[in-house]
Design an enzyme around this catalytic site. Structure first.
Site, PDB file in Angstrom:
ATOM      1  N   SER A   1       3.517  -1.734   0.606  1.00 25.98           N
ATOM      2  CA  SER A   1       3.700  -2.720  -0.475  1.00 25.98           C
ATOM      3  C   SER A   1       2.409  -2.966  -1.234  1.00 25.98           C
ATOM      4  CB  SER A   1       4.148  -4.062   0.106  1.00 25.98           C
ATOM      5  OG  SER A   1       5.504  -4.055   0.404  1.00 25.98           O
TER       6      SER A   1
ATOM      7  N   ASP B   1      10.084  -8.489  -6.902  1.00 26.24           N
ATOM      8  CA  ASP B   1       9.384  -8.919  -5.688  1.00 26.24           C
ATOM      9  C   ASP B   1       9.790 -10.351  -5.355  1.00 26.24           C
ATOM     10  OD1 ASP B   1       7.294  -9.077  -3.619  1.00 26.24           O
ATOM     11  OD2 ASP B   1       6.388  -7.383  -4.655  1.00 26.24           O
TER      12      ASP B   1
ATOM     13  N   HIS C   1       4.023 -12.589  -1.124  1.00 22.21           N
ATOM     14  CA  HIS C   1       4.055 -11.137  -1.346  1.00 22.21           C
ATOM     15  C   HIS C   1       4.030 -10.778  -2.837  1.00 22.21           C
ATOM     16  CE1 HIS C   1       5.957  -7.063  -1.062  1.00 22.21           C
ATOM     17  NE2 HIS C   1       5.402  -7.036   0.138  1.00 22.21           N
TER      18      HIS C   1
END
Length: 821
Positions: A603, A167, A241
């Site tokens: 996600s 990620d 994220h």
């Protein structure tokens, strides 16, 4: 010319080669010869490193055998490049040794052609890009009462399971990852990842909970996309994220979510005691490159992660390889599964349109996103008594008072500032504070909000700077697909998302606001008050498939032909999920500088499954990745909280959203049910040989190409790809009658199962035998026969249900499109 001279002879050589050969690009090259995971011996001086496919044993990546063979492969990569090209005319970025045998290199297209013709080279593919595809969800999923107690409580849930995150990195100082309030973490003997040191603070990224932290950016740098100021040349999350996904799967339990001086509850990961291993390969603006992602996955498997979370996927089906299942990315994931790692990947955010799934292969668990039962709503009450619904995670305006409404365009300091599009209230300096103070500021939702150059957070900051009591943001025209999420703000504020309601507000404002002949306001007479939007409303019509969640049917090639394999696999919460955020993360303009964010996407759904898989793995440490996936899928539900069939958000007309009955192309097998997944009764197991059989049976895949990627000839066929032992049945082209077989293994006590099936009328379905008794550990086959009754040109849906005498229920979806001969 000064720069060329000052950079020395090597740089001159590189520049000369670019002039000679053309612009350099990144290529992923695979070579003959097995990687560590499948090397069975045969080279003098190097013993076999692969383990038998049916053994529970995992490869010991630290053994002398593995290290020596991996070094041998890397030496061969270097020798090949040195033999073909002059030093300085190429740059090797990575050697891939564990999962695939090959490397990533930065060379010109002409050099790539030379490389493609070299002996021992099997494929040369240009790199392609990938993109990034919680307080309440543990309660929604029943973890605190139904799951954590069975594993010793939340403070033991996921103990010693390592989840690897490919990620955007991690913010290691976040309370979701802190260790000072938890029992001390001991070492994880099977994990051997390393921890990079922050080049600025010289502090290590690991703390016992975070056990590994590395970053991969060679391809991003070679492509000229990497900016060290915002991307950070370390595992530090420059986006937000990566911290968000890690916290959803494995964040600490009971972390207060505070924003704008308001507490929104307490956050927890699905497996709060699981360890986190960070493999940063995604970056803020451009996403990432497959060469970096493959290097990260290769390293994660070498390091010994149990579960791999990929909230990342290709931008589109691969155009360089004919089939979606065979490319360096999916082949790497197949080797990861062979090494015993459970891989979970986001299905994609291209919904609600068909064939938008970006996770294709049977060895991966592909996750769709659901809206859970928590909705945030707010309202604006106008002086004429009308109440307009909207969204706004904010406190209310004071008491029962109403306040004057003033539109941004009517309070400009100077008409020349109109060029700044002042109506979206991003710049307090262009508005007259004397006219705004003590009133509600009325703003317009411009295109700048859609592209991310304007944010609701900035509207709130503008209102605060000007002394407004609150703000209203009105959407006057919405492009189809615009997603409106509630954003937490400390000022009373509301976003009116319904265009007709926004027009109602504007009409009321105009009627109530007298103007002179030039159009200037004489006096502001429109009034209103903003409600309190901080408390969520819990809906029974949940879960629902989120509008953005990618849909099947799955495709087998870039011509978009349907595959005999159902995707997505499973549905999990992915809409408006609260979790950790990196304060330096700039991915979401509304959460810049914040420690938490509430965002949506597949996600966010993916780490829910990664964390729940950690709980299943903790209880059953020797289960294969296919067994874990089966337990999650066969116990999932196709009903919502009100016991009605699941619905999917869909467009009706151009832009309004409606609900339609959901199908397996929306949710796969159904919405995850963690409690049931811990005790599935039966599992559908499969291993590396089965996946090879699937590839070798899929029409249109060249056997040579399969051998290139898997180092194994096609000695094994399933007869038809639909015979792969998955917990679903898909036949994309049913002509006449077709029978598929499945094998179940009993993972509970002795039990007798009755087998029944139902299907839409266009297809007849039969199962055999009608019942079977299985002792613990025993496997049995059953068959499902489908017959085309009529041609509809559309898919028919059904299911097979195995009902156990001890209460276990095992359900698999059936999908078929019927044709006459």
């Amino acid at each position: 010319m000064r720069n060329i001279v000052s950079t020395g002879p090597l740089m001159v050589l590189v520049l000369f080669s670019v002039l000679l050969f053309g612009k350099a690009e990144i290529y992923i090259v695979t070579l003959e010869g097995e990687p560590v995971v499948s090397y069975k011996g045969g080279i003098e001086g190097f013993e076999a490193t692969a383990v038998e496919h049916d053994s529970d044993e995992k490869i010991d990546m630290t053994s002398e055998l593995v290290l020596s063979y991996a070094h041998h492969l890397e030496k061969r990569h270097d020798m090949l490049l040195a033999m073909l090209f002059d030093e300085g005319t190429y740059k090797k970025l990575y050697s891939y040794r564990h999962l695939i045998n090959g490397f990533a290199v930065h060379i010109s297209p002409e050099q790539a052609e030379i490389l493609g013709r070299a002996p021992g080279v099997k494929s040369v593919e240009r790199d392609w890009k990938v993109r990034k595809l919680t307080t309440h969800t543990p309660q929604f999923l029943g973890l605190p009462t139904g799951v954590w107690p069975t594993g010793g409580g939340f403070d033991r849930a996921g103990e010693d399971i390592v989840i690897g995150f490919v990620d955007s990195g991690i913010y290691p100082h976040h309370p979701s990852f802190a260790t000072h309030n938890t029992d001390p973490y001991g070492p994880v003997p099977k994990y051997r990842g390393k921890c990079e040191v922050d080049p600025d603070t010289k502090r290590d990224f690991c703390n016992g909970k975070i056990v590994g932290a590395q970053h991969f950016a060679e391809a991003a740098k070679a492509a000229g996309a990497f900016n060290p100021d915002i991307d950070f040349d370390s595992p530090l999350d420059g986006d937000g994220h990566g911290s968000h996904t890690a916290a959803i799967a494995a964040g600490n339990n009971g972390v207060p979510v505070r924003l704008c001086g308001i507490e929104f509850g307490k956050a927890s990961g699905m497996a709060p005691r699981a360890r986190i291993a960070v493999y940063k390969a995604l970056y803020r603006i451009f996403g990432g490159f497959v060469a970096d992602v493959v290097a990260a996955i290769d390293q994660a498997v070498h390091d010994g992660v149990d579960i791999l979370n990929l909230s990342v996927g290709p931008n589109s089906p691969p155009a360089t390889t004919k089939t979606t299942f065979l490319n360096p990315f999916d082949a790497t994931l197949l080797s990861a599964v062979k090494a015993g790692v459970f891989v979970v990947q986001a299905a994609g955010n291209g919904g609600p349109f068909p064939k938008t799934v970006l996770s294709y292969s049977p060895w991966i668990a592909s996750v769709a996103a659901a809206v859970d039962d928590r909705r945030y709503k707010n309202h604006l009450t106008l002086g004429n008594g009308n109440i307009l619904a909207g969204i706004g995670l904010s406190p209310a305006t004071h008491g029962n008072k109403t306040f004057t409404l003033v539109a941004a365009n009517d309070v400009l300091l100077d008409s020349s500032v109109a060029k700044y599009s002042p109506s979206d209230c991003q710049r307090p300096e262009v508005l007259n504070k004397n006219l705004v103070e003590g009133n509600i500021l009325l703003c317009g939702y411009s295109f700048n909000f859609v592209v991310g150059t304007a944010s609701i957070k900035r509207v709130s900051d503008t209102a605060k700077a000007l002394g407004a009591v609150g703000f209203v943001l009105a959407v006057e025209n919405a492009s189809p697909g615009t997603k409106f999420d509630p954003v937490p703000v400390s000022t009373p504020g509301i976003l009116i998302t319904d265009v007709s309601k926004s027009m109602e507000l504007i009409d009321y404002y105009n009627v109530s606001t007298p103007r002179d002949w030039t159009g200037r306001v004489k006096s502001f007479k429109a009034v209103g008050s903003i409600g309190e939007g901080l408390k969520p409303i819990l809906h029974k019509s949940a879960p629902q498939v989120a509008l953005f969640s990618a849909r099947g049917p799955n495709i087998k090639d870039y011509s978009f032909r349907d595959a005999d394999l159902l995707k997505p696999d499973i549905l999990a919460p992915g809409s408006l999920i609260w979790a950790a955020w990196a304060p330096n993360g700039t991915d979401e303009p509304n959460y810049v500088g914040e420690g938490f964010a509430m965002i949506s996407g597949t996600s966010m759904a993916t780490p829910h499954i990664a964390g729940i898989a950690a709980l299943v793995k903790q209880k059953n440490p020797h289960w294969s990745p296919a067994a874990i996936k089966s337990a999650l899928m066969t116990t999932s539900t196709t009903l919502d909280r009100a016991e009605r069939p699941l619905q999917a958000q869909q467009y009706s007309g151009s832009e309004t959203m409606s609900l339609v009955p959901a199908t397996p192309f929306d949710y796969g097998s159904g919405h995850v049910n963690p409690r049931a997944a811990l005790d599935p009764g039966l599992i559908f197991d499969a291993g590396y040989e089965d996946y090879l059989g699937f590839l070798c049976t899929t029409p249109g895949i060249d056997a040579l190409e399969i051998k290139n990627y898997t180092h194994t000839p096609c000695n094994y066929t399933l007869g038809h790809p639909s015979n792969l032992n998955t917990p679903s049945v898909t036949i994309s082209h049913l002509v006449g009658t077709q029978t598929v077989t499945r094998t179940v293994t009993n993972v509970a006590e002795e039990e007798t199962y009755t087998i029944t099936a139902r299907m839409a009328p266009a297809v007849a379905i039969e199962t055999s035998p009608p019942a079977m008794t299985l002792k613990p550990g025993m496997s049995r086959k059953f068959s499902v026969t489908l017959t085309a009754r009529s041609v509809t040109g559309t898919y028919s849906f059904g299911e097979v249900l195995l009902k156990g005498s001890r209460g276990h229920k095992v359900r698999i979806p059936v999908v078929a499109m019927s044709y006459y001969k």
